[in-house]
Write a protein that holds these residues in place. Structure first.
Motif, PDB file in Angstrom:
ATOM      1  N   LYS A  95       0.829  -1.212   0.000  1.00  0.00           N
ATOM      2  CA  LYS A  95       0.000   0.000   0.000  1.00  0.00           C
ATOM      3  C   LYS A  95       0.860   1.257   0.000  1.00  0.00           C
ATOM      4  CE  LYS A  95      -4.149  -1.634   2.401  1.00  0.00           C
ATOM      5  NZ  LYS A  95      -4.959  -1.455   3.607  1.00  0.00           N
ATOM      6  N   LEU A  96       1.891   1.257   0.833  1.00  0.00           N
ATOM      7  CA  LEU A  96       2.768   2.422   0.909  1.00  0.00           C
ATOM      8  C   LEU A  96       3.538   2.645  -0.393  1.00  0.00           C
ATOM      9  CD1 LEU A  96       4.169   2.320   4.531  1.00  0.00           C
ATOM     10  CD2 LEU A  96       3.019   4.222   3.436  1.00  0.00           C
ATOM     11  N   ARG A  97       3.975   1.571  -1.020  1.00  0.00           N
ATOM     12  CA  ARG A  97       4.705   1.704  -2.293  1.00  0.00           C
ATOM     13  C   ARG A  97       3.841   2.383  -3.345  1.00  0.00           C
ATOM     14  NH1 ARG A  97       8.539  -3.163  -4.022  1.00  0.00           N
ATOM     15  NH2 ARG A  97       9.682  -1.412  -4.875  1.00  0.00           N
ATOM     16  N   SER A  98       2.599   1.936  -3.477  1.00  0.00           N
ATOM     17  CA  SER A  98       1.729   2.544  -4.487  1.00  0.00           C
ATOM     18  C   SER A  98       1.356   3.980  -4.100  1.00  0.00           C
ATOM     19  CB  SER A  98       0.490   1.691  -4.730  1.00  0.00           C
ATOM     20  OG  SER A  98      -0.253   1.534  -3.557  1.00  0.00           O
ATOM     21  N   PHE A  99       1.175   4.233  -2.816  1.00  0.00           N
ATOM     22  CA  PHE A  99       0.869   5.588  -2.349  1.00  0.00           C
ATOM     23  C   PHE A  99       2.030   6.544  -2.652  1.00  0.00           C
ATOM     24  CE2 PHE A  99       0.964   8.781   1.091  1.00  0.00           C
ATOM     25  CZ  PHE A  99      -0.271   9.386   0.882  1.00  0.00           C
ATOM     26  N   LEU A 100       3.259   6.121  -2.341  1.00  0.00           N
ATOM     27  CA  LEU A 100       4.422   6.970  -2.578  1.00  0.00           C
ATOM     28  C   LEU A 100       4.699   7.154  -4.062  1.00  0.00           C
ATOM     29  CD1 LEU A 100       6.835   5.828   0.257  1.00  0.00           C
ATOM     30  CD2 LEU A 100       5.572   7.973   0.091  1.00  0.00           C
ATOM     31  N   LYS A 101       4.373   6.163  -4.871  1.00  0.00           N
ATOM     32  CA  LYS A 101       4.553   6.293  -6.321  1.00  0.00           C
ATOM     33  C   LYS A 101       3.673   7.427  -6.854  1.00  0.00           C
ATOM     34  CE  LYS A 101       4.975   2.504  -8.600  1.00  0.00           C
ATOM     35  NZ  LYS A 101       4.709   1.226  -9.259  1.00  0.00           N
ATOM     36  N   VAL A 102       2.435   7.479  -6.374  1.00  0.00           N
ATOM     37  CA  VAL A 102       1.518   8.541  -6.792  1.00  0.00           C
ATOM     38  C   VAL A 102       1.981   9.898  -6.245  1.00  0.00           C
ATOM     39  CG1 VAL A 102      -0.866   9.377  -6.628  1.00  0.00           C
ATOM     40  CG2 VAL A 102      -0.421   6.961  -7.045  1.00  0.00           C
ATOM     41  N   CYS A 103       2.451   9.919  -4.988  1.00  0.00           N
ATOM     42  CA  CYS A 103       2.964  11.166  -4.409  1.00  0.00           C
ATOM     43  C   CYS A 103       4.130  11.706  -5.238  1.00  0.00           C
ATOM     44  CB  CYS A 103       3.419  10.952  -2.967  1.00  0.00           C
ATOM     45  SG  CYS A 103       2.072  10.786  -1.795  1.00  0.00           S
ATOM     46  N   ASN A 104       5.031  10.834  -5.647  1.00  0.00           N
ATOM     47  CA  ASN A 104       6.169  11.258  -6.462  1.00  0.00           C
ATOM     48  C   ASN A 104       5.737  11.727  -7.845  1.00  0.00           C
ATOM     49  OD1 ASN A 104       8.244  10.884  -4.591  1.00  0.00           O
ATOM     50  ND2 ASN A 104       8.369   8.705  -5.058  1.00  0.00           N
ATOM     51  N   ARG A 105       4.737  11.088  -8.414  1.00  0.00           N
ATOM     52  CA  ARG A 105       4.252  11.476  -9.742  1.00  0.00           C
ATOM     53  C   ARG A 105       3.714  12.903  -9.730  1.00  0.00           C
ATOM     54  NH1 ARG A 105      -0.563   8.282 -11.569  1.00  0.00           N
ATOM     55  NH2 ARG A 105       0.789   6.576 -10.945  1.00  0.00           N
ATOM     56  N   PHE A 106       3.003  13.279  -8.682  1.00  0.00           N
ATOM     57  CA  PHE A 106       2.395  14.604  -8.627  1.00  0.00           C
ATOM     58  C   PHE A 106       3.211  15.620  -7.836  1.00  0.00           C
ATOM     59  CE2 PHE A 106      -1.440  11.842  -9.204  1.00  0.00           C
ATOM     60  CZ  PHE A 106      -1.651  12.198 -10.527  1.00  0.00           C
ATOM     61  N   GLY A 107       4.301  15.194  -7.220  1.00  0.00           N
ATOM     62  CA  GLY A 107       5.150  16.117  -6.470  1.00  0.00           C
ATOM     63  C   GLY A 107       4.627  16.449  -5.078  1.00  0.00           C
ATOM     64  N   ALA A 108       3.839  15.562  -4.500  1.00  0.00           N
ATOM     65  CA  ALA A 108       3.325  15.791  -3.145  1.00  0.00           C
ATOM     66  C   ALA A 108       4.447  15.564  -2.134  1.00  0.00           C
ATOM     67  CB  ALA A 108       2.167  14.845  -2.855  1.00  0.00           C
ATOM     68  N   PHE A 109       4.492  16.397  -1.112  1.00  0.00           N
ATOM     69  CA  PHE A 109       5.493  16.241  -0.063  1.00  0.00           C
ATOM     70  C   PHE A 109       5.105  15.100   0.873  1.00  0.00           C
ATOM     71  CE2 PHE A 109       6.292  21.028  -0.465  1.00  0.00           C
ATOM     72  CZ  PHE A 109       7.341  20.825  -1.342  1.00  0.00           C
ATOM     73  N   TYR A 110       6.112  14.400   1.385  1.00  0.00           N
ATOM     74  CA  TYR A 110       5.882  13.375   2.390  1.00  0.00           C
ATOM     75  C   TYR A 110       7.094  13.322   3.309  1.00  0.00           C
ATOM     76  CZ  TYR A 110       8.487  10.654  -1.086  1.00  0.00           C
ATOM     77  OH  TYR A 110       9.420  10.230  -1.996  1.00  0.00           O
ATOM     78  N   ALA A 111       6.855  12.842   4.523  1.00  0.00           N
ATOM     79  CA  ALA A 111       7.902  12.728   5.539  1.00  0.00           C
ATOM     80  C   ALA A 111       7.705  11.399   6.260  1.00  0.00           C
ATOM     81  CB  ALA A 111       7.813  13.886   6.529  1.00  0.00           C
ATOM     82  N   PHE A 112       8.778  10.939   6.904  1.00  0.00           N
ATOM     83  CA  PHE A 112       8.730   9.671   7.629  1.00  0.00           C
ATOM     84  C   PHE A 112       8.967   9.892   9.111  1.00  0.00           C
ATOM     85  CE2 PHE A 112      10.498   8.243   3.439  1.00  0.00           C
ATOM     86  CZ  PHE A 112       9.377   7.559   3.034  1.00  0.00           C
ATOM     87  N   ALA A 113       8.319   9.093   9.941  1.00  0.00           N
ATOM     88  CA  ALA A 113       8.556   9.064  11.385  1.00  0.00           C
ATOM     89  C   ALA A 113       8.221   7.669  11.881  1.00  0.00           C
ATOM     90  CB  ALA A 113       7.695  10.103  12.098  1.00  0.00           C
ATOM     91  N   ASP A 114       8.824   7.277  13.005  1.00  0.00           N
ATOM     92  CA  ASP A 114       8.541   5.927  13.506  1.00  0.00           C
ATOM     93  C   ASP A 114       7.725   5.914  14.797  1.00  0.00           C
ATOM     94  OD1 ASP A 114      10.455   6.590  15.398  1.00  0.00           O
ATOM     95  OD2 ASP A 114      11.674   4.807  15.081  1.00  0.00           O
ATOM     96  N   PHE A 115       7.497   7.045  15.429  1.00  0.00           N
ATOM     97  CA  PHE A 115       6.650   7.144  16.619  1.00  0.00           C
ATOM     98  C   PHE A 115       6.998   6.095  17.668  1.00  0.00           C
ATOM     99  CE2 PHE A 115       4.126   8.912  13.135  1.00  0.00           C
ATOM    100  CZ  PHE A 115       3.843  10.159  13.647  1.00  0.00           C
TER     101      PHE A 115
END
Length: 154
Positions: A95-115
């Motif tokens: 799920k995350l791979r496909s989500f990040l692929k779309v984010c990269n395609r449109f230039g959406a910002f994302y960040a990572f944290a492990d909480f």
């Protein structure tokens, strides 16, 4: 590189774990919102907030809308991968791979944290970077994503 943790960081030296700074979840709670799907994230498109999508169900149009404003940033919770096993972990990664692929395609910002919940659960910055590489992004994108937290939490 930066991280968000769920416990007090007063006894921890961030440099020992490869971080410039650790943010405590209780102190930055107002800068993070949680939504079920990306459609709900559209309401935060013009606000400088970190948006956690709970189940990574996405609509490409919603991600494009959020990406166009260049304000909101999707916050990826890596603890879902770290604390799961077997099929559940595989599904989360997919799920995350496909989500990040779309984010990269449109230039959406994302960040990572492990909480992480305690100091024994806290991962080094290099470990988070390598976990994020499993999600189909390159090393530069992983370093950029781990640095984005400072932009939104300062």
């Amino acid at each position: 590189m930066f991280n968000i943790i769920s416990f007090s960081s007063e006894n921890i030296v961030p440099k020992n774990f490869g971080y410039e700074k650790l943010y405590e979840l209780t102190k930055v709670k107002g800068k993070i919102v949680s939504v079920k799907t990306t459609t709900e994230s559209e309401q935060y498109k013009g606000k400088k907030l970190l948006v956690i999508v709970e189940n990574y169900e996405y609509d490409e149009g919603s991600i494009r809308v959020v990406a166009d404003k260049k304000k909101a940033c999707y916050l990826i919770d890596l603890s879902k991968i770290i604390n799961s096993y077997g099929t559940r972990r595989a599904v989360e990664i997919a799920k995350l791979r496909s989500f990040l692929k779309v984010c990269n395609r449109f230039g959406a910002f994302y960040a990572f944290a492990d909480f992480s919940r305690d100091e024994f659960e806290l991962r080094r910055a290099s470990e988070l970077k390598h976990i994020s590489l499993l999600l189909g992004i390159n090393e530069g994108q992983a370093k950029f994503a781990l640095g984005m937290l400072n932009e939104y939490l300062e």
